[in-house]
Structures are given as C-alpha cells and as structure tokens.
Design a protein around this motif. Structure first.
Motif, PDB file in Angstrom:
ATOM      1  N   ARG A   1      -3.983  -7.016  -9.722  1.00 23.72           N
ATOM      2  CA  ARG A   1      -2.681  -7.675  -9.499  1.00 23.72           C
ATOM      3  C   ARG A   1      -1.584  -6.616  -9.368  1.00 23.72           C
ATOM      4  NH1 ARG A   1       0.746  -8.586  -8.382  1.00 23.72           N
ATOM      5  NH2 ARG A   1       1.178  -9.746  -6.901  1.00 23.72           N
ATOM      6  N   ARG A   2      -1.612  -5.615 -10.257  1.00 20.09           N
ATOM      7  CA  ARG A   2      -0.570  -4.588 -10.200  1.00 20.09           C
ATOM      8  C   ARG A   2      -0.684  -3.756  -8.922  1.00 20.09           C
ATOM      9  NH1 ARG A   2      -0.726  -2.442 -16.451  1.00 20.09           N
ATOM     10  NH2 ARG A   2       0.863  -3.842 -17.295  1.00 20.09           N
ATOM     11  N   LEU A   3      -1.920  -3.533  -8.507  1.00 21.95           N
ATOM     12  CA  LEU A   3      -2.096  -2.755  -7.271  1.00 21.95           C
ATOM     13  C   LEU A   3      -1.493  -3.483  -6.075  1.00 21.95           C
ATOM     14  CD1 LEU A   3      -5.699  -1.470  -7.911  1.00 21.95           C
ATOM     15  CD2 LEU A   3      -3.793  -0.013  -7.233  1.00 21.95           C
TER      16      LEU A   3
ATOM     17  N   ARG B   1     -12.637  -0.791 -17.221  1.00 23.94           N
ATOM     18  CA  ARG B   1     -12.352   0.452 -17.943  1.00 23.94           C
ATOM     19  C   ARG B   1     -10.943   0.956 -17.618  1.00 23.94           C
ATOM     20  NH1 ARG B   1     -15.877   6.083 -18.237  1.00 23.94           N
ATOM     21  NH2 ARG B   1     -14.332   7.168 -19.495  1.00 23.94           N
ATOM     22  N   HIS B   2     -10.576   0.883 -16.350  1.00 24.48           N
ATOM     23  CA  HIS B   2      -9.245   1.347 -15.959  1.00 24.48           C
ATOM     24  C   HIS B   2      -8.162   0.522 -16.664  1.00 24.48           C
ATOM     25  CE1 HIS B   2      -6.339   3.491 -13.680  1.00 24.48           C
ATOM     26  NE2 HIS B   2      -5.922   2.425 -13.016  1.00 24.48           N
ATOM     27  N   GLY B   3      -8.391  -0.787 -16.735  1.00 26.38           N
ATOM     28  CA  GLY B   3      -7.422  -1.659 -17.406  1.00 26.38           C
ATOM     29  C   GLY B   3      -7.309  -1.379 -18.895  1.00 26.38           C
TER      30      GLY B   3
ATOM     31  N   PRO C   1       1.581   1.050 -19.221  1.00 25.41           N
ATOM     32  CA  PRO C   1       0.487   1.668 -18.458  1.00 25.41           C
ATOM     33  C   PRO C   1       0.792   3.142 -18.199  1.00 25.41           C
ATOM     34  CG  PRO C   1       1.822   0.247 -17.047  1.00 25.41           C
ATOM     35  CD  PRO C   1       2.276   0.003 -18.450  1.00 25.41           C
ATOM     36  N   LEU C   2      -0.270   3.961 -18.201  1.00 26.30           N
ATOM     37  CA  LEU C   2      -0.097   5.404 -18.057  1.00 26.30           C
ATOM     38  C   LEU C   2      -0.174   5.784 -16.575  1.00 26.30           C
ATOM     39  CD1 LEU C   2      -2.323   6.333 -21.121  1.00 26.30           C
ATOM     40  CD2 LEU C   2       0.187   6.206 -21.010  1.00 26.30           C
ATOM     41  N   CYS C   3       0.825   5.321 -15.841  1.00 28.34           N
ATOM     42  CA  CYS C   3       0.784   5.423 -14.379  1.00 28.34           C
ATOM     43  C   CYS C   3       0.776   6.868 -13.871  1.00 28.34           C
ATOM     44  CB  CYS C   3       1.959   4.666 -13.778  1.00 28.34           C
ATOM     45  SG  CYS C   3       1.887   2.900 -14.130  1.00 28.34           S
TER      46      CYS C   3
ATOM     47  N   GLN D   1      -0.783   9.284 -14.898  1.00 34.08           N
ATOM     48  CA  GLN D   1      -2.146   9.848 -14.935  1.00 34.08           C
ATOM     49  C   GLN D   1      -3.118   9.084 -14.052  1.00 34.08           C
ATOM     50  OE1 GLN D   1      -3.505  10.102 -19.072  1.00 34.08           O
ATOM     51  NE2 GLN D   1      -1.377  10.148 -19.715  1.00 34.08           N
ATOM     52  N   CYS D   2      -2.633   8.082 -13.352  1.00 34.55           N
ATOM     53  CA  CYS D   2      -3.529   7.140 -12.675  1.00 34.55           C
ATOM     54  C   CYS D   2      -4.033   7.683 -11.330  1.00 34.55           C
ATOM     55  CB  CYS D   2      -2.796   5.828 -12.455  1.00 34.55           C
ATOM     56  SG  CYS D   2      -3.787   4.642 -11.542  1.00 34.55           S
ATOM     57  N   PRO D   3      -5.344   7.643 -11.100  1.00 38.63           N
ATOM     58  CA  PRO D   3      -5.884   8.183  -9.844  1.00 38.63           C
ATOM     59  C   PRO D   3      -5.584   7.315  -8.616  1.00 38.63           C
ATOM     60  CG  PRO D   3      -7.629   7.166 -11.149  1.00 38.63           C
ATOM     61  CD  PRO D   3      -6.395   7.135 -11.999  1.00 38.63           C
ATOM     62  N   VAL D   4      -5.105   6.084  -8.823  1.00 35.14           N
ATOM     63  CA  VAL D   4      -4.847   5.224  -7.651  1.00 35.14           C
ATOM     64  C   VAL D   4      -3.354   4.895  -7.513  1.00 35.14           C
ATOM     65  CG1 VAL D   4      -7.175   4.256  -7.608  1.00 35.14           C
ATOM     66  CG2 VAL D   4      -5.449   3.115  -8.988  1.00 35.14           C
ATOM     67  N   ARG D   5      -2.504   5.701  -8.159  1.00 33.51           N
ATOM     68  CA  ARG D   5      -1.084   5.363  -8.180  1.00 33.51           C
ATOM     69  C   ARG D   5      -0.453   5.361  -6.788  1.00 33.51           C
ATOM     70  NH1 ARG D   5      -1.827  10.297 -10.225  1.00 33.51           N
ATOM     71  NH2 ARG D   5      -0.662  12.062  -9.378  1.00 33.51           N
ATOM     72  N   LYS D   6      -0.973   6.201  -5.900  1.00 33.26           N
ATOM     73  CA  LYS D   6      -0.355   6.264  -4.564  1.00 33.26           C
ATOM     74  C   LYS D   6      -0.521   4.955  -3.799  1.00 33.26           C
ATOM     75  CE  LYS D   6      -0.465  11.202  -3.917  1.00 33.26           C
ATOM     76  NZ  LYS D   6      -1.322  12.301  -3.543  1.00 33.26           N
TER      77      LYS D   6
ATOM     78  N   TYR E   1       2.912  -1.688  -8.137  1.00 36.13           N
ATOM     79  CA  TYR E   1       3.658  -1.607  -9.394  1.00 36.13           C
ATOM     80  C   TYR E   1       4.228  -0.201  -9.586  1.00 36.13           C
ATOM     81  CZ  TYR E   1       4.406  -1.998 -14.481  1.00 36.13           C
ATOM     82  OH  TYR E   1       4.938  -2.000 -15.744  1.00 36.13           O
ATOM     83  N   PHE E   2       3.437   0.804  -9.246  1.00 36.97           N
ATOM     84  CA  PHE E   2       3.900   2.187  -9.381  1.00 36.97           C
ATOM     85  C   PHE E   2       5.113   2.422  -8.490  1.00 36.97           C
ATOM     86  CE2 PHE E   2       3.778   6.744  -8.234  1.00 36.97           C
ATOM     87  CZ  PHE E   2       3.800   7.301  -9.507  1.00 36.97           C
ATOM     88  N   LYS E   3       5.051   1.872  -7.281  1.00 40.00           N
ATOM     89  CA  LYS E   3       6.161   2.091  -6.331  1.00 40.00           C
ATOM     90  C   LYS E   3       7.461   1.480  -6.831  1.00 40.00           C
ATOM     91  CE  LYS E   3       3.009   2.341  -2.473  1.00 40.00           C
ATOM     92  NZ  LYS E   3       2.216   1.440  -1.642  1.00 40.00           N
TER      93      LYS E   3
HETATM   94  S1  SF4 Z   1      -0.347   3.172 -11.089  1.00 39.62           S
HETATM   95 FE1  SF4 Z   1      -0.054   2.198 -13.083  1.00 39.62          FE
HETATM   96  S2  SF4 Z   1       0.056   0.019 -12.665  1.00 39.62           S
HETATM   97 FE2  SF4 Z   1      -0.834   0.994 -10.862  1.00 39.62          FE
HETATM   98  S3  SF4 Z   1      -3.041   0.850 -11.178  1.00 39.62           S
HETATM   99 FE3  SF4 Z   1      -2.375   2.819 -11.968  1.00 39.62          FE
HETATM  100  S4  SF4 Z   1      -1.993   2.508 -14.149  1.00 39.62           S
HETATM  101 FE4  SF4 Z   1      -2.075   0.487 -13.141  1.00 39.62          FE
END
Ligand code: SF4
Length: 234
Positions: free
Chosen positions: A157-159, A199-201, A210-212, A214-219, A223-225
């Motif tokens: 959902r956040r992605l 696991r990611h959740g 959330p530890l955005c 450090q997140c490998p899919v933040r780009k 939600y990150f944006k």
């Molecule tokens: S960037 Fe943040 S909100 Fe988006 S998937 Fe990663 S941890 Fe979750």
C-alpha cells in the motif's frame, strides 16, 4: 511523460537482494498451517515456531492426535506461544474437531475445491480470514495467489499499489486488484514474495516510524516521495 509503472517483480527482486533468499516455510501441510496460526498470539515468528515444534513433539499435529492428547501436553506448546495459553488449548481442540467433522480428518480434500470454495472451506477455522486462507492455498501450492499478511499489505500500500479504503478487507481487495496482473504463476516466486514482503514490513517498513532511509525500494515508493516518513521520525 507518463510515470513508469510500479513493478512488483522489480520490488521483489530488490527485497531479495537486500534480505537474501528466504528459507522454506516450517510446514506446507494445510492443517499444520492452521495450527501454526493458532498455537501462539502476539509473539515473534521464532517463538511461534518454537510453540509449534513443541506441539508436534508433545501432542502431535494431526486432528486425531490433538483430540487424544492431554491438556497438559498441548499446554506445553501454547505456554510458549504467549498470553492466554489455556484458551489456545481449547482453540486447538476446536480446530481438530472441525477438521474431523467437516473434512473427515483430512484437510487436503478442501484443496481440491475451486478457488472460492476452497477459501470458504478454510475460513471455517478460527483465525482464518481470506488473507490466511490465501496463504494456505499458496504454501500448499494449490493456487498461485499471493496471500498477504498485514505487514505485506502495508508495504504494498505504501509503495503505491491499490488504495486505502474504509476497512481492511476493502483495502486488501484493492491491493490484490492492483497486483493481480503482475503475479508470476510460479509458486516458488510467490512464496518468496510473501515471506519477503512480511519481513520487510516487520523490519524496515514498520507500522510506526518506518526506516525509509535504509529501504532498498525507496526510489519506487509513493510514501517515501511524500516525505511523510520524516514527519514520523521527528
Ligand atoms: S520507503 Fe519507507 S514506506 Fe516505502 S517501502 Fe520503504 S520503508 Fe516502506
């Protein structure tokens, strides 16, 4: 230029590169998966597996074994699984009774049904809603569906998959609708995807803060944006 489509397969590859290939589920038997769900409450995965292994060792994990076991033997397992252990002894017996009365002690017959009926059959058991029923159908390699627990749902959902709706069931349906065309018809991939999203959740994309960074899919993440994670971190 239109925005690039959010790719589930790319996200799963990135999570796999970050966390490593997941191990195998502790069981792929449908009845054991229901016991696993019910043997513990609000504990870590490791503790849940410990409780489940104790049940296997001390009482057995077949319906007739659960019914024949003493309360004390089942209690050894449920005590490892968190609060209200006695309630869970009764719950496990109730599950065994349902399996005996409705499925002649063999849940595999439920897996021969068409998908909607198979889901309904599994939902006769306590704590098994549609997401858990889909997980069982996936882990037993019955139907190539991506059952999601609450962690996996939150991540997707956040992605940016699907929409937030007025309740959990509706949000779940929205996210499932958004990913359905991107699912591989490959049980290994789907099972890995379930485990990696969960696991990611639990580790980075947590409910709160959330530890955005450090997140490998933040780009790729909606939600990150928005930068919202910075507000939560303050
Ligand atoms: S960037 Fe943040 S909100 Fe988006 S998937 Fe990663 S941890 Fe979750």
């Amino acid at each position: 230029m239109p925005a690039a489509r959010l790719s589930l397969q790319r996200i799963i590859s990135q999570l796999s590169a970050h966390y490593g290939k997941p191990g195998q589920p502790i069981t792929t038997d449908p009845f054991e998966l229901i016991l696993l769900e019910n043997v513990a409450y609000l504990v870590s995965d490791e503790r849940r597996e410990e409780a489940f292994n104790s049940l296997r060792k001390n009482a057995g994990t077949k319906p007739h074994e659960i019914l024949a076991a003493s309360n004390d033997d089942i209690l050894k397992a449920t005590k490892l699984g968190g609060m209200h252990p006695t309630q869970r002894v009764n719950r496990l017996r109730e599950i065994a009774l349902i399996a005996m009365n409705e499925f002649a002690g063999d849940l595999r017959q439920a897996l021969t049904l068409a998908l909607p009926k198979a889901k309904k059959a599994l939902q006769k058991f306590p704590s098994i809603g549609e997401p858990s029923a889909e997980k069982i159908l996936l882990f037993t390699r019955t139907y190539p569906v991506l059952g999601l627990d609450s962690n996996g749902l939150r991540v997707l959902r956040r992605l940016g998959f699907g929409e937030e709706k007025k309740n959990y069931t509706a949000t779940y349906a929205s996210v499932q609708g958004a990913i359905k065309d991107q699912l591989k018809k490959d049980f290994d991939w789907l099972i890995d995807a379930h485990i990696l999203l969960r696991r990611h959740g639990k580790e980075l994309c947590k409910t709160n803060r959330p530890l955005c960074e450090q997140c490998p899919v933040r780009k790729s993440c909606e939600y990150f944006k928005t930068g919202q994670y910075r507000v939560e971190a303050d």
